[in-house]
Design a protein around this motif. Structure first.
Motif, PDB file in Angstrom:
ATOM      1  N   LEU A 130       0.858  -1.177   0.000  1.00  0.00           N
ATOM      2  CA  LEU A 130       0.000   0.000   0.000  1.00  0.00           C
ATOM      3  C   LEU A 130       0.899   1.234   0.000  1.00  0.00           C
ATOM      4  N   PRO A 131       0.396   2.394  -0.408  1.00  0.00           N
ATOM      5  CA  PRO A 131       1.201   3.609  -0.299  1.00  0.00           C
ATOM      6  C   PRO A 131       1.633   3.822   1.150  1.00  0.00           C
ATOM      7  N   LEU A 132       2.915   4.045   1.354  1.00  0.00           N
ATOM      8  CA  LEU A 132       3.470   4.147   2.707  1.00  0.00           C
ATOM      9  C   LEU A 132       4.129   5.494   2.901  1.00  0.00           C
ATOM     10  N   CYS A 133       3.869   6.087   4.042  1.00  0.00           N
ATOM     11  CA  CYS A 133       4.467   7.367   4.419  1.00  0.00           C
ATOM     12  C   CYS A 133       5.566   7.107   5.449  1.00  0.00           C
ATOM     13  N   ILE A 134       6.763   7.616   5.170  1.00  0.00           N
ATOM     14  CA  ILE A 134       7.861   7.557   6.132  1.00  0.00           C
ATOM     15  C   ILE A 134       7.518   8.455   7.316  1.00  0.00           C
ATOM     16  N   TYR A 135       7.686   7.941   8.523  1.00  0.00           N
ATOM     17  CA  TYR A 135       7.399   8.717   9.729  1.00  0.00           C
ATOM     18  C   TYR A 135       8.725   9.102  10.374  1.00  0.00           C
ATOM     19  N   ASN A 136       9.170  10.316  10.098  1.00  0.00           N
ATOM     20  CA  ASN A 136      10.416  10.843  10.642  1.00  0.00           C
ATOM     21  C   ASN A 136      10.095  11.530  11.966  1.00  0.00           C
ATOM     22  N   ASN A 137      10.288  10.804  13.066  1.00  0.00           N
ATOM     23  CA  ASN A 137       9.864  11.279  14.382  1.00  0.00           C
ATOM     24  C   ASN A 137      11.001  11.118  15.388  1.00  0.00           C
ATOM     25  N   PRO A 138      12.081  11.895  15.231  1.00  0.00           N
ATOM     26  CA  PRO A 138      13.250  11.698  16.077  1.00  0.00           C
ATOM     27  C   PRO A 138      13.007  11.970  17.550  1.00  0.00           C
ATOM     28  N   GLY A 139      11.992  12.779  17.873  1.00  0.00           N
ATOM     29  CA  GLY A 139      11.695  13.042  19.271  1.00  0.00           C
ATOM     30  C   GLY A 139      11.314  11.785  20.024  1.00  0.00           C
ATOM     31  N   THR A 140      10.743  10.821  19.317  1.00  0.00           N
ATOM     32  CA  THR A 140      10.340   9.558  19.929  1.00  0.00           C
ATOM     33  C   THR A 140      11.314   8.433  19.607  1.00  0.00           C
ATOM     34  N   THR A 141      11.700   8.324  18.340  1.00  0.00           N
ATOM     35  CA  THR A 141      12.516   7.189  17.919  1.00  0.00           C
ATOM     36  C   THR A 141      14.011   7.412  18.143  1.00  0.00           C
ATOM     37  N   ILE A 159       6.723   3.402  -1.297  1.00  0.00           N
ATOM     38  CA  ILE A 159       7.014   4.518  -0.391  1.00  0.00           C
ATOM     39  C   ILE A 159       6.669   5.807  -1.113  1.00  0.00           C
ATOM     40  N   ALA A 160       5.663   6.502  -0.557  1.00  0.00           N
ATOM     41  CA  ALA A 160       4.996   7.536  -1.347  1.00  0.00           C
ATOM     42  C   ALA A 160       5.015   8.933  -0.740  1.00  0.00           C
ATOM     43  N   ALA A 161       5.513   9.090   0.499  1.00  0.00           N
ATOM     44  CA  ALA A 161       5.456  10.400   1.147  1.00  0.00           C
ATOM     45  C   ALA A 161       6.320  10.368   2.398  1.00  0.00           C
ATOM     46  N   ALA A 185       9.275  13.786  -8.458  1.00  0.00           N
ATOM     47  CA  ALA A 185       8.231  14.804  -8.627  1.00  0.00           C
ATOM     48  C   ALA A 185       6.935  14.323  -7.998  1.00  0.00           C
ATOM     49  N   GLY A 186       6.296  15.210  -7.255  1.00  0.00           N
ATOM     50  CA  GLY A 186       5.026  14.867  -6.643  1.00  0.00           C
ATOM     51  C   GLY A 186       5.139  14.116  -5.342  1.00  0.00           C
ATOM     52  N   PHE A 187       6.344  13.947  -4.807  1.00  0.00           N
ATOM     53  CA  PHE A 187       6.534  13.247  -3.528  1.00  0.00           C
ATOM     54  C   PHE A 187       6.129  14.193  -2.401  1.00  0.00           C
ATOM     55  N   PRO A 188       5.020  13.906  -1.683  1.00  0.00           N
ATOM     56  CA  PRO A 188       4.493  14.875  -0.719  1.00  0.00           C
ATOM     57  C   PRO A 188       5.347  14.970   0.555  1.00  0.00           C
ATOM     58  N   ILE A 189       5.622  16.191   0.952  1.00  0.00           N
ATOM     59  CA  ILE A 189       6.377  16.460   2.172  1.00  0.00           C
ATOM     60  C   ILE A 189       5.451  17.192   3.134  1.00  0.00           C
TER      61      ILE A 189
END
Length: 296
Positions: A130-141, A159-161, A185-189
């Motif tokens: 499925l479309p997957l969003c990377i979760y960049n969460n350094p405060g927790t991880t 990997i889509a966003a 192109a079109g990779f949502p941030i």
């Protein structure tokens, strides 16, 4: 709009003391988000307490969400786990239940290398399909994604966003431009960190992955629409009304505050999962005053 754009509202996951999901309460919270007009629901994110739930209860949460609002609003499901095989299984569970997208943070006990995170995320993206969003969460991880790693992951199928933390220097435009130059192109941030939402959207961020929208979706949507329309004056006015709540998020952590809000609004009487403790009565009174400010 893409799956990973606009206002993504992240719900708490009400449970009993044994960690069993209160399906009726969860269903009510999600229907409230849907009816407000959010772009998507973020289920089992950090606000949803995914790390505190068993695989079975996480499956129950996803099944409840799809039964309640599936097909009427996209549902993005967090599938983070310490082990890659566990995260792969959670991704498959989410797809089987009818999720529209996935969200993945690199949970760890032993600090991870970039290559370990790359292989972990690529494996889960493949398993979930499925479309997957990377979760960049350094405060927790405690793991910080480099630009090189983001660029490499953005080329992986499915990997889509990316969901970014607030930039340390506050310069959203520069960071967004830098990442767009390294990704397809079109990779949502998009961004989390609710107190930076207005500025991130005004600077061209694709999405606000919002904690507060899980319980105050209409108010968060008004801010989102103003900022995405480029109406700085209105976005700043609405953001200012949220400021006392943002201060409480910073002081206590948004997770604790959200449970207090749910109780004050009569939406759930669930306590946060132990060892997290509820706010003290005096602090709940401060939350109530902040809510009054948001609601005008």
């Amino acid at each position: 709009m893409t799956l990973f754009s606009g206002l993504s509202a992240f719900s708490i996951t009400p449970t009993d003391a044994a960690g069993r999901v209160d399906r009726e309460a969860l269903s009510g919270l999600l229907e409230r988000i849907r009816s407000a007009g959010a772009s998507s629901i973020g289920l089992l994110g950090s606000t949803g307490g995914y790390a505190f739930l068993s695989r079975e209860e996480r499956r129950h949460a996803v099944e409840t969400a799809i039964a309640s609002v599936g097909g009427r609003i996209p549902v993005i499901v967090g599938v983070g786990a310490l082990r890659t095989d566990e995260a792969e299984a959670l991704a498959r569970d989410a797809k089987a239940a009818g999720a529209d997208g996935l969200l993945l943070a690199p949970m760890s006990y032993t600090p991870l290398t970039e290559e370990e995170v790359f292989q972990h995320m690529a494996a889960v993206a493949k398993a979930g399909d499925l479309p997957l969003c990377i979760y960049n969460n350094p405060g927790t991880t405690r793991f910080v994604f480099s630009d090189d790693l983001i660029a490499r992951l953005a080329e992986v199928p499915n990997i889509a966003a990316i969901k970014m933390p607030l930039p340390a220097d506050g310069d959203f435009r520069r960071e967004i431009a830098r990442l767009h130059a390294r990704t397809p192109a079109g990779f949502p941030i998009g961004y989390s960190g609710d107190w930076g939402a207005a500025e991130s959207l005004l600077a061209g961020g694709a999405a606000w992955y919002s904690v507060v929208a899980g319980l105050l979706p209409a108010e968060a949507l008004a801010l989102t629409r103003a900022a995405m329309a480029g109406n700085r004056a209105e976005a700043e006015r609405l953001d200012q009304a949220f400021q006392p709540l943002w201060d409480l998020f910073k002081e206590f952590g948004s997770f604790r505050v959200m449970y207090a809000i749910a109780g004050l609004l009569g939406l759930s009487d669930a306590a946060p999962p132990r060892p997290i403790l509820p706010l003290r009565p005096a602090d709940i009174a401060r939350v109530e005053a902040a809510l009054d400010r948001v609601k005008g």
